[in-house]
Motif scaffolding. Structure first.
Motif, PDB file in Angstrom:
ATOM      1  N   GLY A 340       0.834  -1.201   0.000  1.00  0.00           N
ATOM      2  CA  GLY A 340       0.000   0.000   0.000  1.00  0.00           C
ATOM      3  C   GLY A 340       0.868   1.250   0.000  1.00  0.00           C
ATOM      4  N   GLU A 341       1.953   1.205   0.715  1.00  0.00           N
ATOM      5  CA  GLU A 341       2.779   2.401   0.853  1.00  0.00           C
ATOM      6  C   GLU A 341       3.795   2.558  -0.285  1.00  0.00           C
ATOM      7  OE1 GLU A 341       4.425   2.541   4.733  1.00  0.00           O
ATOM      8  OE2 GLU A 341       5.351   4.502   4.435  1.00  0.00           O
ATOM      9  N   PHE A 342       4.415   1.435  -0.674  1.00  0.00           N
ATOM     10  CA  PHE A 342       5.535   1.558  -1.613  1.00  0.00           C
ATOM     11  C   PHE A 342       5.282   0.949  -2.992  1.00  0.00           C
ATOM     12  CE2 PHE A 342       7.394   1.274   2.712  1.00  0.00           C
ATOM     13  CZ  PHE A 342       7.908   2.561   2.765  1.00  0.00           C
ATOM     14  N   GLY A 343       4.219   0.149  -3.120  1.00  0.00           N
ATOM     15  CA  GLY A 343       3.963  -0.529  -4.396  1.00  0.00           C
ATOM     16  C   GLY A 343       4.653  -1.890  -4.425  1.00  0.00           C
ATOM     17  N   ALA A 344       4.026  -2.827  -5.149  1.00  0.00           N
ATOM     18  CA  ALA A 344       4.534  -4.207  -5.155  1.00  0.00           C
ATOM     19  C   ALA A 344       5.932  -4.291  -5.761  1.00  0.00           C
ATOM     20  CB  ALA A 344       3.574  -5.103  -5.930  1.00  0.00           C
ATOM     21  N   ASP A 345       6.157  -3.569  -6.847  1.00  0.00           N
ATOM     22  CA  ASP A 345       7.450  -3.679  -7.521  1.00  0.00           C
ATOM     23  C   ASP A 345       8.595  -3.307  -6.595  1.00  0.00           C
ATOM     24  OD1 ASP A 345       6.519  -4.631  -9.859  1.00  0.00           O
ATOM     25  OD2 ASP A 345       6.818  -2.808 -11.029  1.00  0.00           O
ATOM     26  N   ALA A 346       8.414  -2.221  -5.863  1.00  0.00           N
ATOM     27  CA  ALA A 346       9.498  -1.757  -4.991  1.00  0.00           C
ATOM     28  C   ALA A 346       9.791  -2.782  -3.911  1.00  0.00           C
ATOM     29  CB  ALA A 346       9.118  -0.417  -4.369  1.00  0.00           C
ATOM     30  N   VAL A 347       8.748  -3.372  -3.342  1.00  0.00           N
ATOM     31  CA  VAL A 347       8.953  -4.362  -2.285  1.00  0.00           C
ATOM     32  C   VAL A 347       9.629  -5.611  -2.873  1.00  0.00           C
ATOM     33  CG1 VAL A 347       7.812  -5.767  -0.527  1.00  0.00           C
ATOM     34  CG2 VAL A 347       6.976  -3.470  -1.005  1.00  0.00           C
ATOM     35  N   ARG A 348       9.174  -6.025  -4.046  1.00  0.00           N
ATOM     36  CA  ARG A 348       9.781  -7.187  -4.714  1.00  0.00           C
ATOM     37  C   ARG A 348      11.262  -6.924  -4.960  1.00  0.00           C
ATOM     38  NH1 ARG A 348       5.995 -10.355  -8.279  1.00  0.00           N
ATOM     39  NH2 ARG A 348       7.842 -10.723  -9.523  1.00  0.00           N
ATOM     40  N   TYR A 349      11.547  -5.752  -5.493  1.00  0.00           N
ATOM     41  CA  TYR A 349      12.940  -5.432  -5.817  1.00  0.00           C
ATOM     42  C   TYR A 349      13.799  -5.466  -4.556  1.00  0.00           C
ATOM     43  CZ  TYR A 349      17.125  -3.015  -7.216  1.00  0.00           C
ATOM     44  OH  TYR A 349      18.446  -2.710  -7.442  1.00  0.00           O
ATOM     45  N   PHE A 350      13.302  -4.824  -3.518  1.00  0.00           N
ATOM     46  CA  PHE A 350      14.072  -4.774  -2.268  1.00  0.00           C
ATOM     47  C   PHE A 350      14.373  -6.192  -1.777  1.00  0.00           C
ATOM     48  CE2 PHE A 350      14.115  -4.797   2.400  1.00  0.00           C
ATOM     49  CZ  PHE A 350      15.190  -3.952   2.622  1.00  0.00           C
TER      50      PHE A 350
END
Ligand code: MSP
Length: 798
Positions: A340-350
């Motif tokens: 919700g806060e950062f978007g799925a792509d950003a979390v996946r990348y991290f």
């Protein structure tokens, strides 16, 4: 599902006793990246995930929630299903072990195991009685020798789960007869278990290695037999009934592991899916469940006459802000909030970039935001937007027609084109971190290429190289976007849309087959990753840190001196200095309190006892405080902590930082002054105080303007100075911090030289700031500056 050679990969199925957290999402995201990679690389992929719904643990949780077990499972399973959608997971199936097809498959595998003989010609399944330890949390049986006992006398499994004594009639699987078969299997299939360390762990378990101490103290490793495994339970009924004996339910792990077969049609081994996809190419699991997948599962399969999967990979575990995730600590991180806060792509990348895949690591918001900003917003996102905007502006929003490629273009295009073969290796080893690193290395080459070619200058100069340079950059962007799809599916799709690349030209074949077509009209570009407001985040962090620091400082004082000892700020200063030293890069390497202040406390025995009692606790608190402040294992940039130490220093009554500055105007150009300041040979010529004379120094002004010096004073102590040198609009700035050699505390002060050039003269302003006791006295600075002026203005300087 595309055509091509089949590739079957699975995640573990998640227990529905718990709400989904980032640990679960991690396994699924990694598997998803691999599934997407394989699809793009032309494989016919079957990607399975789902929920594990039987067993005592789930049954207990349902009761605790006051719900009928099936209703409870339906609810929690749905939460896991939602997480797959949320994280943009491309699974082909979502299996639930309470589905009728799975009950059927589980009973079929039981029958198949029972119908075959073990390698020693005995029945694989026999009826007996289990008397031993069981951990409901792990749903696992443990031998007495694996357990530890806590202060309250409770016994725990190596995972930390509490165990209970169990005695009940049970069917057993004759695992002991499969020991040699398993060892031989590992030997013949070196790739079966990844990473390498987990393989050693599994082999040593199967060998049942134990260390035995002889009376003379020497240790030998002896090997023992594997014990048979209990595979049914009678004290509860939430499970798959054992064929022919419904008083028993199947052991939840036998039932759960079978899901991998159910999904592709088992027991119909002639079905299209089963023939295509079994044996599975990869079971992705966490390190905690490697034993079930690498010991029990291959033995069950072989006993049932089925082939064994090609590979099992056991990844590491995440802690959160330095702590194990647990319900009791209430620190589990829900994927929903993060996405919700950062978007799925950003979390996946991290998740896939931050840790070497296979190792453990810590999850912190601070690190996540840092990654998003540096690699995505300012990295890939910024690069792509620059390229696309230049095409809009300079090429009438159309893919430019390139001329002849120069050597630099060919080099950059070459490194983008060679990415695929490198990624194939990284993905086949599940080295997701290497894959992302490799892609980002080309991105940084491409950034450099932009800087070197400065297309905006080419445009102004009307250079006919411009279309070729921009075409090269656009092609590199297309390669990066195509290859990053497994990790950043949404952002990559957006970028490929912006490049006008058709939906059917996005797989890896298209990399070579469908280069950008000159003349294609491109839409106005937009950012694929917004940069995150770090400032508001750091404000929030700072406020949190300040509150924490105040509280911790009070605790430390209380622990150190108790209520009866009056607080003496000079004594507290020791504590701060120690904290500081502990953070000065040493905490990771053990970081204990080295400097025992007992000797300096010229006080009574009672106080010393108070100190002794409090020291351990203080140490612990200090470490926790540092960890909490930095939100990390103190691997943070030291400057972040510096503010904190200074704040602690003041809160605890230490004197505020001192700051003093002196100006001197010198008739010499700044370059000469700078040289006299940083060149160690010259410095000893004008600095001229006994302490500094004869100091051995190594000095190095690096290309990036960083300056480091280290050496030894005459008194044998070593010192380090680190600085930065910058030129801004003809004003020169040299700032460095040093560790004072006279003050053993190791507190740092900052010394800054600003050099301003006016009418052939340079004004040097020296400002120093830092805790009291670390600064050079004003008088000394005046001497030093006068000496510097004399030196650079005089004939010896040149
Ligand atoms: N139901 C079993 C698996 C059966 S597979 C036939 C199970 N379920 S689980 O829900 O407890 O865990 C599922 C996965 O989540 C495991 O791979 C586990 O390692 C992973 N994780 C759970 N917590 C984790 C972290 N804190 N960090 C990383 N992964 C972790 O075990």
């Amino acid at each position: 599902m595309s055509g091509g050679q089949p590739y079957y990969l699975t995640t573990p199925i998640y227990y529905v006793n718990d709400q989904p957290h980032i640990g679960h999402a991690y396994t699924t995201v990694a598997t998803d990246a691999l599934a997407r990679f394989m699809r793009l690389d032309g494989r016919r992929v079957m990607f399975l995930t789902g929920t594990d719904e039987h067993g005592q643990k789930v049954d207990k949780s349902a009761r605790a929630a006051g719900l009928d077990t099936q209703t409870f499972c339906d609810r929690v399973s749905q939460n896991f299903r939602e997480v797959t959608q949320l994280m943009n997971i491309s699974n082909d199936q979502f299996i639930r072990t309470t589905e009728p097809r799975h009950i059927k498959a589980s009973q079929a595998i039981w029958r198949a195991i029972a119908a075959h003989k073990s390698p020693k010609g005995r029945d694989n399944i026999y009826l007996g009685k289990y008397a031993g330890w069981y951990a409901v949390r792990d749903e696992a049986f443990y031998g007495e020798e694996e357990l530890t006992t806590d202060a309250a006398g409770k016994k725990h499994a190596p995972s930390g789960a509490e165990v209970e004594w169990l005695e009940e009639p049970s069917y057993f699987f004759r695992l002991s007869d499969w020991q040699d078969w398993l060892l031989d299997y590992y030997e013949r299939h070196p790739d079966f278990i990844g990473p390498e360390g987990r393989r050693t762990e599994v082999v040593s378990f199967v060998c049942q290695e134990k260390r035995v101490k002889a009376p003379d103290g020497t240790e030998t490793v002896i090997k023992g037999p594997l014990t048979d495994l209990s595979i049914s339970r009678t004290s509860f009924s939430w499970g798959v009934p054992v064929p022919g004996d419904p008083k028993h339910v199947m052991y939840v792990w036998l039932d759960a592991l079978t899901n991998y077969l159910t999904a592709i049609g088992y027991p119909d081994t002639e079905s299209e899916d089963f023939r295509s996809f079994w044996p599975a190419d990869l079971h992705m699991v966490g390190k905690d469940i490697i034993r079930f997948h690498c010991v029990y599962w291959p033995a069950f399969l072989a006993a049932a006459g089925l082939a064994v999967p090609k590979r099992v990979f056991g990844h590491g575990w995440w802690t959160v802000e330095g702590q194990k995730m647990s319900k009791t600590l209430a620190n589990t991180v829900a994927p929903k909030l993060l996405v919700g806060e950062f978007g799925a792509d950003a979390v996946r990348y991290f998740m896939l970039r931050e840790l070497p895949f296979g190792s453990d690591g810590d999850f912190s918001r601070h690190a996540l935001i840092g990654r998003i900003n540096s690699d995505l917003a300012h990295g890939l996102g910024n690069f792509a937007q620059r390229v696309l905007s230049m095409i809009q502006l300079y090429c009438d929003a159309k893919v430019p027609l390139p001329g002849e490629f120069a050597a630099t273009d060919v080099r950059l295009l070459g490194s983008a084109r060679s990415l695929l073969s490198k990624l194939r290796i990284a993905f086949s080893e599940q080295a997701f971190h290497k894959a992302t690193e490799t892609i980002w290395a080309v991105l940084s080459d491409a950034d450099l290429y932009i800087t070197e070619h400065a297309p905006w200058e080419m445009h102004q100069a009307g250079s006919d190289r411009l279309p070729t340079v921009l075409y090269t950059l656009a092609e590199v962007t297309r390669h990066l976007a195509t290859l990053v799809q497994p990790v950043l599916p949404a952002a990559a799709a957006d970028l490929l849309d912006q490049l006008g690349q058709g939906r059917d030209s996005r797989d890896f074949v298209a990399l070579a087959a469908h280069p950008l077509s000159p003349g294609t009209k491109l839409p106005p570009p937009h950012a694929i990753f917004p940069a995150l407001e770090l400032s508001s985040f750091s404000r929030e962090l700072q406020a949190k840190a300040r509150a924490l620091a105040q509280q911790r400082a009070r605790h430390i004082l209380e622990a150190l001196y108790g209520k009866t000892v009056t607080i003496d700020t000079a004594m507290y200063r020791e504590e701060i200095s120690r904290l500081w030293r502990m953070c000065g890069g040493k905490i990771n390497g053990g970081g204990g309190i080295s400097d025992d202040p007992k000797s300096r406390l010229k006080k009574g025995k009672a106080e010393r006892n108070v100190w002794d009692a409090a020291k351990g606790e203080a140490q612990q608190r200090a470490q926790n405080a540092i960890k909490a402040l930095l939100q990390e294992e103190c691997a943070e940039d030291i400057t972040t902590y510096k503010d904190e130490v200074e704040r602690l220093w003041r809160i605890c009554g230490g004197k505020p930082d001192k700051r003093q500055s002196q100006d001197v105007t010198i008739r010499a150009p700044p370059e000469r002054i700078f040289d006299a300041l940083t060149n160690p040979k010259r410095r000893t010529q004008w600095w001229g105080k006994p302490d500094y004379q004869g100091a051995q120094m190594e000095s190095d002004l690096r290309a990036d303007g960083r300056w480091v010096q280290s050496g030894e004073w005459r008194n044998g102590k070593s010192f380090q100075v680190a600085g930065v040198y910058r030129t801004v609009d003809r004003a020169h700035l040299l700032a460095f911090s040093w560790r004072s050699c006279t003050d053993k505390s190791g507190l740092e002060s900052l010394v800054q030289f600003d050099l301003k050039e006016e009418n052939g003269n340079t004004t040097v302003r020296v400002t120093q700031s830092g805790p009291e006791g670390t600064l050079l006295p004003e008088r000394r600075w005046e001497e030093v500056l006068a000496s510097l002026r004399k030196y650079v203005e005089g004939p010896t300087a040149s």
